[in-house]
Design an enzyme around this catalytic site. Structure first.
Site, PDB file in Angstrom:
ATOM      1  N   ASP A 250      -0.806 -25.345  51.982  1.00  0.00           N
ATOM      2  CA  ASP A 250       0.571 -25.556  52.425  1.00  0.00           C
ATOM      3  C   ASP A 250       1.027 -26.896  51.893  1.00  0.00           C
ATOM      4  O   ASP A 250       0.219 -27.779  51.604  1.00  0.00           O
ATOM      5  CB  ASP A 250       0.670 -25.561  53.954  1.00  0.00           C
ATOM      6  CG  ASP A 250       0.251 -26.916  54.526  1.00  0.00           C
ATOM      7  OD1 ASP A 250       1.141 -27.684  54.932  1.00  0.00           O
ATOM      8  OD2 ASP A 250      -0.955 -27.218  54.550  1.00  0.00           O
TER       9      ASP A 250
ATOM     10  N   ASP B 212      -0.203 -26.499  62.713  1.00  0.00           N
ATOM     11  CA  ASP B 212      -0.953 -27.741  62.650  1.00  0.00           C
ATOM     12  C   ASP B 212      -0.970 -28.343  64.059  1.00  0.00           C
ATOM     13  O   ASP B 212      -0.023 -28.183  64.820  1.00  0.00           O
ATOM     14  CB  ASP B 212      -0.268 -28.683  61.654  1.00  0.00           C
ATOM     15  CG  ASP B 212      -1.038 -29.975  61.422  1.00  0.00           C
ATOM     16  OD1 ASP B 212      -2.103 -30.147  62.036  1.00  0.00           O
ATOM     17  OD2 ASP B 212      -0.563 -30.809  60.636  1.00  0.00           O
TER      18      ASP B 212
END
Length: 377
Positions: A272, A93
């Site tokens: 996720d 990320d």
């Protein structure tokens, strides 16, 4: 060479299977990705992630890794794969959400986002350009473009302004990505992130702008951040008609087992969430029969398997009574076993979803599974 190949499709929904090809291995979708924020999935050995849980890919986070251990250490180690000794794919990320949620003080401008570390208060700045450079040093197979994550209850004016900022950052991020090269001998790609809050037209606008920058996949951000669940599903349905079949779709930070199945039905490929490990550490287990609180006295003399339908090492080896005892005694082993069980369950859930998509009966199976998954036992 990075590519995503769409395979089977469920005739009664938008659920589909696919394979994402990377230099560190293939990823069969739908897939759940365990979260390894700072270079580890909390409380779980890599051996167990591979052999018992069946993780095909794990996550790291740019914000956390940038702050600690830092880029100098990661580069000296040869990247995150070597640093944490993980030879399968990694996704990072960009850290935008962590700036939004963790930084003590932050200021977002067209140039980038200034923030103070939640660790020591030191001042830093992420720009699209240095965010690319940072993720090159980390070395993830899949990088996320820098974006601003709007809260789920943002008004339209704020959401539109935020989206324009994210779009400008994406254009700069893409230019910097094309100007740079991977550092460790394996190919990297990046996913643009679709924002737009809960406004369908902004979501469509965001997707149409992002798609030209998407080579393999695209992420859907800014959901499960305070909006009603049904609104999240509505946004996925809107985007299902816009995103082409040759792009992997990654729904960021979601969610419960029921959320995952409902999102798969609406065309999502990748997920996720910290929920399996975070909830596991707090004695909440997800099973095929529903949700269990392992501190509940009802389990004290229940010597049946933790999940009789489960197939993981934890399910085959330990009983409800034993896990209950460990939690009551405050043993760290309780959190480890619960985390491994929950992650194994999530991976088994998406594997079963894939099997039912291939069999052509996913929609009917999903309806029955969701009813069981949401009940408390």
């Amino acid at each position: 060479m990075f590519r995503f190949i769409r395979e089977a499709r469920d005739p009664q929904s938008s659920a589909h299977t696919g394979t994402l090809y990377t230099d560190h291995g293939q990823i069969q979708t739908p897939i759940f990705m365990p979260v390894g924020t700072v270079g580890s999935v909390k409380g779980v050995y890599h051996r167990d992630l591979k052999e018992d849980i069946g993780a095909q890919i794990i996550l790291g986070n740019t914000y956390h890794l940038y702050l600690r251990p830092g880029l100098e250490t990661l580069r000296a180690a040869g990247g995150l794969h070597k640093f944490e000794n993980w030879d399968r794919p990694i996704l990072t990320d960009s850290g935008g959400f962590q700036v939004f949620s963790l930084a003590r003080i932050r200021k977002i401008t067209p140039e980038g986002c200034k923030f103070q570390s939640h660790i020591d208060g030191s001042r830093h700045m992420f720009t699209p350009e240095n965010n690319v450079d940072t993720q090159r040093i980390i070395g993830a197979d899949i990088m996320m473009a820098l974006d601003e994550c709007t809260p789920g209850d943002a008004d339209r004016e704020y959401a539109a302004k935020s989206l324009r900022l994210t779009q400008g950052w994406l254009e700069r991020y893409s230019r910097r990505f094309e100007e740079t090269e991977p550092l460790y001998g394996h190919e990297q790609t990046f996913f643009p992130i679709i924002q737009g809050c809960t406004y369908p037209d902004l979501r469509v606008q965001a997707a149409e702008h992002a798609l030209p920058f998407s080579k393999v996949g695209i992420a859907i951000g800014g959901l499960a951040v305070g909006e009603p669940t049904e609104v999240m599903y509505e946004m996925l349905e809107v985007l299902d008609g816009v995103i082409p079949d040759d792009r992997a779709r990654y729904l960021m930070g979601v969610g419960t087992p029921a959320n995952i199945l409902e999102a798969i039905a609406r065309g999502v490929d990748m997920f996720d969430c910290v929920m399996p490990t975070r909830n596991g550490r707090n004695a909440m287990l997800f099973t095929w029969d529903g949700i269990m609180n392992m501190r509940n006295a009802k389990w004290a003399q229940d010597f049946s398997p933790i999940d009789p339908r489960g197939t993981s090492f934890v399910d085959r080896t330990y009983t409800k009574a034993y896990l209950h005892h460990l939690f009551i005694a405050g043993e760290m082993f309780a959190a480890m076993l619960a985390s491994e069980h929950n992650l194994a369950f999530y991976l088994e859930l998406v594997r079963c979803a894939r099997e039912h998509i291939e069999a052509g009966d996913f929609a009917a199976w999903k309806e029955q599974a969701v009813k069981r998954l949401v009940q408390r036992i």
